[in-house]
Design an enzyme around this catalytic site. Structure first.
Site, PDB file in Angstrom:
ATOM      1  N   ASP A   1       0.813  -1.215   0.000  1.00  0.00           N
ATOM      2  CA  ASP A   1       0.000   0.000   0.000  1.00  0.00           C
ATOM      3  C   ASP A   1       0.852   1.273   0.000  1.00  0.00           C
ATOM      4  O   ASP A   1       0.653   2.163   0.815  1.00  0.00           O
ATOM      5  CB  ASP A   1      -0.900  -0.055   1.260  1.00  0.00           C
ATOM      6  CG  ASP A   1      -1.858   1.107   1.346  1.00  0.00           C
ATOM      7  OD1 ASP A   1      -2.387   1.523   0.311  1.00  0.00           O
ATOM      8  OD2 ASP A   1      -2.067   1.605   2.472  1.00  0.00           O
TER       9      ASP A   1
ATOM     10  N   GLU B   1       3.300  -7.967   7.294  1.00  0.00           N
ATOM     11  CA  GLU B   1       2.095  -8.629   6.807  1.00  0.00           C
ATOM     12  C   GLU B   1       2.354  -9.669   5.721  1.00  0.00           C
ATOM     13  O   GLU B   1       1.746  -9.625   4.642  1.00  0.00           O
ATOM     14  CB  GLU B   1       1.078  -7.583   6.337  1.00  0.00           C
ATOM     15  CG  GLU B   1       0.669  -6.667   7.463  1.00  0.00           C
ATOM     16  CD  GLU B   1      -0.616  -5.880   7.206  1.00  0.00           C
ATOM     17  OE1 GLU B   1      -1.167  -5.974   6.102  1.00  0.00           O
ATOM     18  OE2 GLU B   1      -1.059  -5.181   8.134  1.00  0.00           O
TER      19      GLU B   1
ATOM     20  N   GLU C   1       0.492  -1.400  14.119  1.00  0.00           N
ATOM     21  CA  GLU C   1      -0.327  -0.517  13.281  1.00  0.00           C
ATOM     22  C   GLU C   1      -1.758  -0.464  13.783  1.00  0.00           C
ATOM     23  O   GLU C   1      -2.367  -1.515  14.027  1.00  0.00           O
ATOM     24  CB  GLU C   1      -0.363  -1.006  11.820  1.00  0.00           C
ATOM     25  CG  GLU C   1       0.943  -0.868  11.084  1.00  0.00           C
ATOM     26  CD  GLU C   1       0.854  -1.244   9.609  1.00  0.00           C
ATOM     27  OE1 GLU C   1      -0.256  -1.264   9.045  1.00  0.00           O
ATOM     28  OE2 GLU C   1       1.919  -1.519   9.023  1.00  0.00           O
TER      29      GLU C   1
ATOM     30  N   TYR D   1      -6.705  -3.068  12.482  1.00  0.00           N
ATOM     31  CA  TYR D   1      -7.480  -1.856  12.187  1.00  0.00           C
ATOM     32  C   TYR D   1      -8.904  -1.970  12.704  1.00  0.00           C
ATOM     33  O   TYR D   1      -9.863  -1.905  11.936  1.00  0.00           O
ATOM     34  CB  TYR D   1      -7.419  -1.574  10.681  1.00  0.00           C
ATOM     35  CG  TYR D   1      -6.045  -1.067  10.287  1.00  0.00           C
ATOM     36  CD1 TYR D   1      -5.761   0.279  10.319  1.00  0.00           C
ATOM     37  CD2 TYR D   1      -5.022  -1.953   9.951  1.00  0.00           C
ATOM     38  CE1 TYR D   1      -4.500   0.767  10.008  1.00  0.00           C
ATOM     39  CE2 TYR D   1      -3.756  -1.486   9.639  1.00  0.00           C
ATOM     40  CZ  TYR D   1      -3.496  -0.127   9.667  1.00  0.00           C
ATOM     41  OH  TYR D   1      -2.252   0.339   9.376  1.00  0.00           O
TER      42      TYR D   1
HETATM   43  C1  GCB Z   1      -1.424  -2.281   6.632  1.00  0.00           C
HETATM   44  C2  GCB Z   1      -0.120  -2.201   5.956  1.00  0.00           C
HETATM   45  C3  GCB Z   1       0.228  -0.787   5.515  1.00  0.00           C
HETATM   46  C4  GCB Z   1      -1.009  -0.103   4.965  1.00  0.00           C
HETATM   47  C5  GCB Z   1      -2.054  -0.055   6.051  1.00  0.00           C
HETATM   48  C6  GCB Z   1      -3.343   0.610   5.573  1.00  0.00           C
HETATM   49  O1  GCB Z   1      -1.742  -3.202   7.328  1.00  0.00           O
HETATM   50  O2  GCB Z   1       0.915  -2.746   6.702  1.00  0.00           O
HETATM   51  O3  GCB Z   1       1.226  -0.858   4.557  1.00  0.00           O
HETATM   52  O4  GCB Z   1      -0.725   1.166   4.495  1.00  0.00           O
HETATM   53  O5  GCB Z   1      -2.369  -1.351   6.446  1.00  0.00           O
HETATM   54  O6  GCB Z   1      -3.514   1.796   5.769  1.00  0.00           O
HETATM   55  O7  GCB Z   1      -4.156  -0.086   4.978  1.00  0.00           O
END
Ligand code: GCB
Length: 681
Positions: free
Chosen positions: A213, A468, A560, A524
């Site tokens: 990403d 990941e 994250e 997330y």
């Molecule tokens: C993740 C990734 C990261 C992305 C992020 C996102 O899990 O490690 O590279 O930018 O999510 O914002 O989706």
């Protein structure tokens, strides 16, 4: 290599969200060839025996036809000035990504581009020295010619490479440097990608796709150095440090020499090793006559401490190595053959099943995942941006970041040492999948080169072997066993970690976590899962963190969490993409972290992301990923103030750091006793 003949049907399709069945072969990575260890590559530093010049500036660029990326190699464009090809040449700054410099064509270019410039080398450099050409990073693959002669080539971006070019230089004359840079990613590159052909309205054209990403910026991303060494010189240094409870510092060092000379009076006879404190006073020294490794003891050493853990964070000594040849006239006539000075922080790093400790003190990491990314320059090194970013990191009270998802510049690593910012140092294996032997060998090489480059930095507290990976897949188990065994054998006293998004439990249980020293996960909640539900964070997060610890018995970090946020967008009640939502989501995470912190094995919270950054074009990204606490131009979103309050509150609680004076704003004398309630905006 034993290839299982079974064909596994695995769920796949993170790219577009659709589950599509994909057939994958599973390899047992029992026999692999470890990478040839990197040699040399000390960061170029001036000394009384070395000169350093930069070849940064405006270069010339030729864009190859995407349909024929190797035309230039066949036609030997490197044999003469690129102008002779008759093709269009455009100015291109170095260092910078080339993608966002022009107004058309280049941004989504797939394949090769050719860089070129000329330079002069004085005749003085011809005698008794060697001249080296060193690239801080070219992404992804580079082939370099000097005056039409092949000088070196390198694969894997974000890592340095160099060659002795003394034999192909014209001293006292003009020299031409030509670099072919290829940005194509395949199943075997680190990171992986795919090139395919699509039919456009004007015909077929190759396109690059990838699941990670961030935008696949390419070009000469970091400085190009030209530097000299004596014929016989110090080519490499490895150090490790420890601090005893009675403040005695210990530095174990090893140096490597390179080169030869027929002149016997130029053969080194001894090395003087001196450790100088920040005032230049010698704190320890040693003369080494026969062997090139040793130990310095430093009574009353000043330790290296992270930012906000000590009033003098980031304390660095200068470790001087001077290579001498003895003259018959005794010591006074000894001649310095070579001198190199390495900044060194003295600290002990250790870990247990529940903690990561620095100088015996358990760490609680508060920081970010980041990107090297900015407007126009892309991933090009920019000192103004570097200084601004460190000012923001310190303003917000963070003490650590992860170099998500690739090695950052050597200059930033030096900055981190100096400012006491701890680094989880990640290699470029992001989102890897399809665990084939060729990938393993490049992945090992990516880690080997990273560890070789960064092993002497006090700031590096862990190596992250991947971000990941599809680590729940069957093929991941033997892949990571091989990778982790190898990496552990070269880990230079640092624990191994990774940022995992697989699950702690079956059926999608991670095969990598059990092999690591610290389990890091990305989650997330209330964003990709349960979007909009900030009331579904605390329990889910605390329960998941507990599962990671229970199942694997390791310290746990959340690497994250976050929410995309359009700067200036507000909504009450909070609605996703608004600044209010980012604040609400962070606040709920803070609650979970505080619950978890009571369990001593939860050792860190990292926001995704430090700043907004560019990604490939997709309908889920508005101008890029907007999960930054800061905008892409490095201004704070509302959440930055909230985060600052939290990070300083943690510093106060953990290390008795006084809160910054203007953390909160005066509201009214009836609020909170002192009238300060809301964070300063
Ligand atoms: C993740 C990734 C990261 C992305 C992020 C996102 O899990 O490690 O590279 O930018 O999510 O914002 O989706």
């Amino acid at each position: 290599m034993w290839l299982l003949s079974v064909v596994i049907v695995a769920g796949h399709g993170e790219n577009n969200g659709q589950e599509e069945a994909q057939q994958q072969r599973v390899f047992l990575h029992e026999h692999f060839t470890a990478p040839v260890p990197t040699t040399g590559l000390l960061y170029p530093r001036e000394s009384e025996t070395r000169e350093v010049r930069k070849l940064d500036g405006m270069w010339r660029l030729l864009i190859s036809q995407p349909s024929d990326p190797l035309q230039g190699v066949r036609e030997k464009w490197y044999d003469d000035s690129l102008h002779k090809t008759g093709l269009e040449i455009i100015p291109m700054p170095v260092p910078a990504s080339y993608n966002d410099i022009t107004t058309e064509k280049l941004r989504d270019h797939v394949g090769t581009v050719w860089y070129e410039r000329t330079f002069f080398v004085s005749r003085d450099w011809e005698e008794n020295r060697r001249t080296w050409l060193r690239f801080g990073s070219v992404h992804y693959e580079a082939v370099v010619w000097i005056n039409g002669q092949n000088a070196m080539s390198h694969i894997i971006g974000h890592l340095p490479f160099e060659a002795d070019i003394s034999n192909i230089l014209s001293f006292g004359g003009e020299n031409r440097i030509t670099v072919m840079c290829d940005n194509r990613l395949t199943n075997h590159t680190v990171p992986q990608g795919q090139v395919s052909t699509v039919k456009t309205d004007s015909g077929e054209t190759p396109i690059q796709s990838y699941t990670f990403d961030f935008f696949n910026y390419a070009g000469i991303h970091r400085s190009v150095h030209l530097y000299t060494t004596p014929l016989v010189h110090i080519s490499d240094i490895a150090i490790s440090t420890q601090l005893s409870s009675d403040q005695v510092g210990r530095i174990d060092y090893r140096i490597w020499l390179d080169g030869s000379t027929e002149n016997s009076t130029m053969q080194p006879t001894h090395v003087l090793v001196q450790l100088r404190d920040s005032d230049g006073v010698v704190a320890a020294q040693q003369v080494n006559r026969a062997v090139y490794n040793g130990t310095l003891l430093v009574p009353g050493a000043k330790p290296w401490w992270p930012y906000l853990m000590h009033p003098e964070p980031g304390y660095l000594y200068s470790l001087e190595f001077e290579l001498f040849v003895s003259s018959d006239e005794g010591d006074d006539g000894d001649e310095v053959l070579d001198a190199y000075r390495l900044p060194v922080g003295i600290r002990t790093l250790s870990w247990t099943h529940t903690s990561l400790l620095l100088n015996g003190k358990p760490l609680y990491l508060r920081g970010f995942g980041r990107h090297e990314d900015s407007d126009i320059r892309g991933k090009g090194l920019d000192n103004a941006l570097l200084a601004r970013d460190f000012n923001l990191i310190k303003w917000v009270g963070a003490n650590a970041y992860r170099t998500s998802h690739y090695p950052y510049s050597e200059e930033s690593m030096q900055f981190a040492d100096e400012h006491g910012i701890m680094i989880v140092d990640e290699c470029s294996a992001v989102n890897i999948d399809i665990f084939e032997p060729e990938l393993l060998s490049n992945h090992m090489s990516a880690l080997e080169q990273l560890i070789h480059r960064d092993r002497n930095h006090a700031s590096v507290i862990a190596w992250s072997v991947a971000n990941e990976p599809r680590s729940f897949k069957m093929g991941a188990l033997s892949y990571f066993q091989a990778l982790v065994n190898y990496t552990r054998s070269i880990a230079q006293g640092r624990p191994l970690t990774a940022a995992i998004n697989a699950s702690p439990d079956p059926p999608k249980q991670c095969h990598l976590a059990a092999l690591l020293d610290i389990v890091g996960f990305n989650r997330y909640n209330a964003w990709y899962q349960n979007s909009g539900r900030t009331d579904m964070i605390v329990n889910l997060l605390t329960e998941e963190a507990q599962r990671w610890h229970q199942n694997f018995g390791k310290p746990v970090i959340l690497f994250e969490y976050g929410a995309d946020t359009m700067e200036g967008l507000h909504s009450l009640p909070a609605y996703i993409w608004s600044e209010d939502y980012q604040v609400a989501l962070f606040s709920q995470h803070f609650k979970a972290f505080d619950k978890l912190r009571k369990q001593k094995w939860f050792i860190g919270e990292f926001v995704w992301n430090f700043a907004d950054f560019k990604t490939a074009q997709t309908y889920t990204r508005v101008g890029g990923n907007k999960k930054g606490v800061f905008t892409r131009s490095r201004q704070p979103k509302e959440v930055a103030h909230i985060l600052r309050w939290r990070y300083f509150a943690l510093a106060k609680e953990l290390d008795r750091v006084p809160l910054p004076k203007h953390l909160s704003l005066y509201i009214s004398s009836s609020v909170n006793g002192n009238g300060h309630a809301r964070t300063e905006l």
